[in-house]
Design a protein around this motif. Structure first.
Motif, PDB file in Angstrom:
ATOM      1  N   LEU C   5       0.875  -1.171   0.000  1.00  0.00           N
ATOM      2  CA  LEU C   5       0.000   0.000   0.000  1.00  0.00           C
ATOM      3  C   LEU C   5       0.908   1.214   0.000  1.00  0.00           C
ATOM      4  O   LEU C   5       1.567   1.503   0.996  1.00  0.00           O
ATOM      5  N   ILE C   6       0.962   1.916  -1.132  1.00  0.00           N
ATOM      6  CA  ILE C   6       1.888   3.036  -1.195  1.00  0.00           C
ATOM      7  C   ILE C   6       1.135   4.354  -1.195  1.00  0.00           C
ATOM      8  O   ILE C   6       0.250   4.588  -2.014  1.00  0.00           O
ATOM      9  N   ASN C   7       1.479   5.178  -0.226  1.00  0.00           N
ATOM     10  CA  ASN C   7       0.991   6.555  -0.194  1.00  0.00           C
ATOM     11  C   ASN C   7       2.042   7.412  -0.877  1.00  0.00           C
ATOM     12  O   ASN C   7       3.139   7.590  -0.343  1.00  0.00           O
ATOM     13  N   PRO C   8       1.744   7.974  -2.036  1.00  0.00           N
ATOM     14  CA  PRO C   8       2.800   8.677  -2.771  1.00  0.00           C
ATOM     15  C   PRO C   8       3.241   9.979  -2.121  1.00  0.00           C
ATOM     16  O   PRO C   8       4.299  10.495  -2.447  1.00  0.00           O
ATOM     17  N   ASN C   9       2.424  10.531  -1.216  1.00  0.00           N
ATOM     18  CA  ASN C   9       2.909  11.764  -0.575  1.00  0.00           C
ATOM     19  C   ASN C   9       3.740  11.410   0.656  1.00  0.00           C
ATOM     20  O   ASN C   9       3.855  10.234   1.031  1.00  0.00           O
ATOM     21  N   SER C  10       4.327  12.399   1.285  1.00  0.00           N
ATOM     22  CA  SER C  10       5.313  12.127   2.327  1.00  0.00           C
ATOM     23  C   SER C  10       4.773  12.312   3.738  1.00  0.00           C
ATOM     24  O   SER C  10       5.540  12.438   4.680  1.00  0.00           O
ATOM     25  N   THR C  11       3.462  12.331   3.873  1.00  0.00           N
ATOM     26  CA  THR C  11       2.866  12.510   5.196  1.00  0.00           C
ATOM     27  C   THR C  11       2.544  11.149   5.813  1.00  0.00           C
ATOM     28  O   THR C  11       1.591  10.477   5.412  1.00  0.00           O
ATOM     29  N   ALA C  12       3.338  10.763   6.778  1.00  0.00           N
ATOM     30  CA  ALA C  12       3.238   9.418   7.350  1.00  0.00           C
ATOM     31  C   ALA C  12       1.890   9.182   8.022  1.00  0.00           C
ATOM     32  O   ALA C  12       1.349   8.063   7.998  1.00  0.00           O
ATOM     33  N   SER C  13       1.312  10.228   8.580  1.00  0.00           N
ATOM     34  CA  SER C  13       0.025  10.023   9.263  1.00  0.00           C
ATOM     35  C   SER C  13      -1.060   9.640   8.249  1.00  0.00           C
ATOM     36  O   SER C  13      -1.987   8.902   8.592  1.00  0.00           O
ATOM     37  N   MET C  14      -0.934  10.142   7.043  1.00  0.00           N
ATOM     38  CA  MET C  14      -1.914   9.741   6.026  1.00  0.00           C
ATOM     39  C   MET C  14      -1.722   8.271   5.656  1.00  0.00           C
ATOM     40  O   MET C  14      -2.682   7.544   5.412  1.00  0.00           O
ATOM     41  N   THR C  15      -0.472   7.858   5.585  1.00  0.00           N
ATOM     42  CA  THR C  15      -0.204   6.449   5.321  1.00  0.00           C
ATOM     43  C   THR C  15      -0.822   5.580   6.402  1.00  0.00           C
ATOM     44  O   THR C  15      -1.435   4.540   6.126  1.00  0.00           O
ATOM     45  N   GLU C  16      -0.653   6.020   7.626  1.00  0.00           N
ATOM     46  CA  GLU C  16      -1.178   5.224   8.738  1.00  0.00           C
ATOM     47  C   GLU C  16      -2.700   5.144   8.705  1.00  0.00           C
ATOM     48  O   GLU C  16      -3.285   4.094   8.977  1.00  0.00           O
ATOM     49  N   GLN C  17      -3.302   6.263   8.408  1.00  0.00           N
ATOM     50  CA  GLN C  17      -4.767   6.287   8.272  1.00  0.00           C
ATOM     51  C   GLN C  17      -5.208   5.314   7.194  1.00  0.00           C
ATOM     52  O   GLN C  17      -6.162   4.536   7.369  1.00  0.00           O
ATOM     53  N   ALA C  18      -4.522   5.353   6.048  1.00  0.00           N
ATOM     54  CA  ALA C  18      -4.887   4.455   4.953  1.00  0.00           C
ATOM     55  C   ALA C  18      -4.651   3.006   5.348  1.00  0.00           C
ATOM     56  O   ALA C  18      -5.448   2.113   5.035  1.00  0.00           O
ATOM     57  N   ALA C  34       2.758  -0.953   4.281  1.00  0.00           N
ATOM     58  CA  ALA C  34       2.520   0.394   3.774  1.00  0.00           C
ATOM     59  C   ALA C  34       3.836   1.150   3.639  1.00  0.00           C
ATOM     60  O   ALA C  34       4.768   0.962   4.434  1.00  0.00           O
ATOM     61  N   ARG C  35       3.898   1.979   2.615  1.00  0.00           N
ATOM     62  CA  ARG C  35       5.076   2.805   2.406  1.00  0.00           C
ATOM     63  C   ARG C  35       4.639   4.249   2.175  1.00  0.00           C
ATOM     64  O   ARG C  35       3.586   4.499   1.592  1.00  0.00           O
ATOM     65  N   THR C  36       5.481   5.165   2.610  1.00  0.00           N
ATOM     66  CA  THR C  36       5.222   6.597   2.462  1.00  0.00           C
ATOM     67  C   THR C  36       6.239   7.172   1.475  1.00  0.00           C
ATOM     68  O   THR C  36       7.384   6.731   1.442  1.00  0.00           O
ATOM     69  N   GLY C  37       5.794   8.151   0.689  1.00  0.00           N
ATOM     70  CA  GLY C  37       6.700   8.787  -0.256  1.00  0.00           C
ATOM     71  C   GLY C  37       7.899   9.417   0.439  1.00  0.00           C
ATOM     72  O   GLY C  37       7.773   9.964   1.539  1.00  0.00           O
ATOM     73  N   ILE C  38       9.046   9.314  -0.187  1.00  0.00           N
ATOM     74  CA  ILE C  38      10.263   9.896   0.367  1.00  0.00           C
ATOM     75  C   ILE C  38      10.630  11.122  -0.465  1.00  0.00           C
ATOM     76  O   ILE C  38      10.798  11.025  -1.687  1.00  0.00           O
ATOM     77  N   ASP C  39      10.703  12.259   0.203  1.00  0.00           N
ATOM     78  CA  ASP C  39      11.004  13.520  -0.478  1.00  0.00           C
ATOM     79  C   ASP C  39       9.971  13.858  -1.554  1.00  0.00           C
ATOM     80  O   ASP C  39      10.299  14.461  -2.581  1.00  0.00           O
ATOM     81  N   THR C  40       8.752  13.474  -1.306  1.00  0.00           N
ATOM     82  CA  THR C  40       7.663  13.842  -2.217  1.00  0.00           C
ATOM     83  C   THR C  40       6.809  14.917  -1.527  1.00  0.00           C
ATOM     84  O   THR C  40       7.012  15.190  -0.336  1.00  0.00           O
ATOM     85  N   GLU C  50       1.488  15.461  -8.237  1.00  0.00           N
ATOM     86  CA  GLU C  50       1.462  14.099  -8.778  1.00  0.00           C
ATOM     87  C   GLU C  50       2.817  13.740  -9.389  1.00  0.00           C
ATOM     88  O   GLU C  50       3.407  12.700  -9.081  1.00  0.00           O
ATOM     89  N   ALA C  51       3.274  14.624 -10.278  1.00  0.00           N
ATOM     90  CA  ALA C  51       4.488  14.319 -11.031  1.00  0.00           C
ATOM     91  C   ALA C  51       5.689  14.136 -10.111  1.00  0.00           C
ATOM     92  O   ALA C  51       6.535  13.263 -10.332  1.00  0.00           O
ATOM     93  N   LEU C  52       5.722  14.957  -9.062  1.00  0.00           N
ATOM     94  CA  LEU C  52       6.875  14.895  -8.154  1.00  0.00           C
ATOM     95  C   LEU C  52       6.842  13.650  -7.276  1.00  0.00           C
ATOM     96  O   LEU C  52       7.834  13.283  -6.665  1.00  0.00           O
ATOM     97  N   SER C  53       5.717  13.005  -7.199  1.00  0.00           N
ATOM     98  CA  SER C  53       5.619  11.830  -6.335  1.00  0.00           C
ATOM     99  C   SER C  53       5.876  10.516  -7.065  1.00  0.00           C
ATOM    100  O   SER C  53       6.104   9.482  -6.431  1.00  0.00           O
ATOM    101  N   VAL C  54       5.858  10.547  -8.383  1.00  0.00           N
ATOM    102  CA  VAL C  54       5.880   9.279  -9.110  1.00  0.00           C
ATOM    103  C   VAL C  54       7.252   8.591  -9.134  1.00  0.00           C
ATOM    104  O   VAL C  54       7.321   7.369  -8.916  1.00  0.00           O
ATOM    105  N   PRO C  55       8.345   9.306  -9.403  1.00  0.00           N
ATOM    106  CA  PRO C  55       9.612   8.550  -9.472  1.00  0.00           C
ATOM    107  C   PRO C  55       9.909   7.759  -8.198  1.00  0.00           C
ATOM    108  O   PRO C  55      10.274   6.575  -8.263  1.00  0.00           O
TER     109      PRO C  55
END
Lengths: 233, 233, 233, 233, 233, 233
Positions: C5-18, C34-40, C50-55
């Protein structure tokens, strides 16, 4: 570069208005010669008016190209006779509705169009579909004024346009507004200023698109659908 | 007028090829400065390549506008990051696929597109749908060559393109053909000559469209979808 | 079964919620990491985000599959980089917008979507078109709150959602409502209860769809468009 | 979890075949009870066959839910009576055509469908349009065999399917193939192996989708179009 | 010429109402024989009602053709079982929704439809899409009355229809209105008179279209999709 | 009942051919008076020919209605000036392409159209889209003969039509074929006999549709888009 700007209706003051707009944005080296419909309706406000304006327009396009025109802009938002004009012409032919819709698809995700009379709304909706912009065009609106009133009651028309642009912005979430009548072109800057909305005029963008295609060395394809009309015995 | 021509991949020779094409058609007074992707894939051949090229491209667009660019042309036929680029930029942003498709819709009733690899065909078909050209585009074809082969085996690529353009004309009744890769742009004239078909290159028409929109005084709407990215704490 | 479960943004609390939402519905035997975006970006609110989160997301998907993930769920309603992710992955990749739209097409004839910011509306409308649901989706609505406010002002967000769901039911005759942001997922049950409307959360249905496709023994087709990215020298 | 697998035609051996397929992929804890049409056509090969099978099917769905079924799968690729079934049922109702098309849209960019008789091709094309997959579905093909021949001449059917799947891959650039008849389901693995193509069977994915939606706690919306049938005096 | 007018529901008074309408417009020489559904729902108000009415309808169509019917009109606006009926019949089969929509596309550019219950709106919208009229149909509206109320509370129904037709004219700019229920047909003239709007009733135009196709010597194509149902052992 | 049959081109023998076809199917009591274009092209083979034929046609329609015509049929398959004619006329106006397409949608699930010249194919494709028949029309084909050759080389034209109808049946799985030129109408019966395919001629079905709409008491809506042309000073 020579561009023919043809106003298919027979009202010379509308031609002049369109020409002034065109010249304001023409590149150095672009020469625009404007033509007015001969024995055509005084304004294009419906399908019959369109139909009655096209034969003369085709003759003028042929004459214009014989005189050196490298591209043609049809200065009526219904894009009357656009396919026929492309068949008759060798150079690129721009309809101001198509040109404006294409520009709006580049500059915004969602736009609305504002025309004059209610009866023109379905005709323009059909053009939007044909130009592939149904997803992008939120709504075709109108100010319920006849075309020539744009000249005789300019202030009233302007006020109605300001109000309708604001509604497009607020109710449609329109990010840009396309002016749906050639006769509105000289108000473009003032409308932008009054509303803060990106306002796109078809004459402006069609003239620039004509310059662009000629500058690219491109002409209308003469293969198949836009081949010159067949000569018959 | 200053136009930023950005090649999102990291192959400088492709940038130079695109720049030569662009300069050949640029209007007097247009200054084109070209940029190459930094640490991006050497060619864009799929969705991942697209995605990996966009963040750098967005940074370059911002830098380019800071340096005076009034419009941006993205020199990759997949139009990678086009929406994001329009969000990041103040000036108009042209994707070469959209620009070519819009030109083809003006110059012909039916056209086909020819790209490099089979895997790019569905991606381009989706762009055609998004740009509203599904009725006008007969078919997206390919020559089954990797992008960089256009540079290393130019003659072979040329021969394959001639053959495929002929098939588009004969099997699809295509009235024009759009070249579906930025790396093909310098062959445009020779392909037209060899086939007699109207061949449209995206870089050429995107540069001219960029000049046109800037000349029209138009910029990307900053209302709603293309507003600048939100600044966050 | 292992699902990334990947949350593309870098907010860990959102990942946890998901993740909490996902675990609540996961089948016995399903392990979700679950994984959280790094430097996104801290939230995805537009095309640049969106674009900044994809790589980074693509790298995490590859790493996740190397660690045993059999399917991937992208926990952002804009479905950022969905095509690229499917190219990068061997297992099925679910976007929560597509998954929710597909579920809504099964459970209702007409539905509406409610997202956060107005700027996201056109982006989601385009996804609806791409997923073939234009006839089924009445309207994409928004509550005009930034994404992270869902966490900081949860009650206000909840009240706005209740009001907007009610409008969707009454004005759109929506038979179901899709929540248009991953950050709303934990409110789903309460929203259903408060409104009596079938409320569909993308994370829930995407996790279940991932289980379904893995359980069916199906993987992403590696023929043509979703073939693994080409390896270049 | 209990799932009703209903074969709307009256051929019990087809029900058994479908049930074997379903049980092979069912999750632990899923109990599938299969039902065969009573006094319905022996196979569904056209619109009349569909129509004649639906009233009994609706009765069986109601009975099945009374007996505890939490979801229903209609094991006929024409998705006969799908809207009516959703109206009659409280739980989710999956048509195997819709389920397969939705899975194909997740696992590939472009797919083809292969059915039995030529007369079924337009019916399935209309379903593809209705399910929003016209851009994704390259072509609906057929092997020109009656449905029951799948049982009586299995080897011949298999050979024809292998040939047609290969044509879909080569001529359509199909990245996945959907089997367009419930009676083909037991051949799925062998067809995948023989062709190397991702082959999607509707029964498999519909059973898994049913589990998914029940697992998500979702039921058919009873607001408006899928409300239970009106009771009349 | 003999035309079968079949009311798929089992309410004889509705059949009589439809027959009176049909006879009022029938050409000299046209003989209309009406049939009422046997053991079918008393009204068609949803997908199940449709499904339950079709098997009997198919039998009646076969019987009607055996008795000399040269064309069939299905007197229910949901066009239940239209494809199946065309398969079963040799002569042309007209659905009153399709006939009305086709007439509306000839007589106006934009029209709206007004039906009885809200639950019927999405079903009719789907028919509009299937009949290719999405661009022409502004909106499907309803008066929120059950079908049989048209007979028991005729004045109330009439008043609601007048109000809704007026809204269609004013809010949708509908140029014509299609009555979306067979039970409204006898009010057509009075509604036209009361509102000044072109009101199109499906029974009227379907009867005339049936006469037209028979008069043209055309019958349902028995090639492929509408071939007679396959006979099985 | 009086119906105006207008041939927009100036070749009287084509008018006579169309009139013979029309009279063969006209109902007792229908009086058809035919008119030929005055100073219009001898045949309609492209967009310019269309445009040049419309102004005279509009005048003739007005004159025809003044003389008692209750409906108008435009006997050219490009449906030239159809919207303008509906604006000019009070009675229903039938285009033979639209009438044939509507009939084909009733009598078959899938049909093809066969016209004369390749250049007419895209124009007819656009009509098919506009009439909402894109899903139903498999392909627009042509026999690559000029229109007037239908009269001068009738046998050759007939043989080419037989061959092309057969290809439509075999390659397109067309269940019906629409003749895409008014000049083919007298061959209809022989083509049906020679091929066994349901062949639909636009003049036949348009005349019958005109009778049908007049018989239904319906006229062109004069609200909004088809209101009579505005009278200007």
């Amino acid at each position: 570069m020579q561009i023919l700007l043809i106003n298919p209706n027979s009202t010379a003051s509308m031609t002049e208005q369109a020409l002034r707009t065109a010249q304001r944005v023409a590149a150095p080296g672009t020469s625009i010669f404007a033509r007015t419909g001969i024995d055509t309706p005084v304004s294009i406000e419906g399908f019959s008016d369109e139909a009655l304006s096209v034969p003369d327009m085709l003759a003028q396009i042929r004459a214009g190209e014989a005189d050196g025109a490298q591209a043609t802009v049809i200065a009526c938002f219904d894009d009357p006779g656009l396919d026929a004009a492309r068949e008759a012409a060798g150079g690129p032919v721009l309809g101001i509705c198509q040109a404006a819709v294409q520009a709006a698809m580049v500059l915004s995700k969602r736009f609305s169009i504002i025309t004059t009379l209610p009866r023109s709304v379905p005709a323009i909706e059909d053009l939007v579909l044909r130009y592939g912009a149904s997803q992008h065009c939120r709504r075709v609106r109108c100010i319920d004024l006849p075309v020539l009133t744009l000249e005789t009651e300019t202030q009233r028309a302007f006020d109605l346009l300001v109000a309708e642009i604001s509604r497009a912005r607020d109710e449609d979430s329109a990010e840009a507004v396309v002016l749906g009548c050639a006769g509105m072109s000289e108000m473009t800057a003032a409308l932008t200023e009054a509303t803060g909305v990106v306002v796109i005029d078809g004459i402006v963008v069609a003239i620039k698109a004509a310059e662009a295609l000629v500058g690219a060395g491109l002409r209308t394809s003469k293969a198949n659908a836009y081949a010159y009309p067949r000569v018959k015995d």
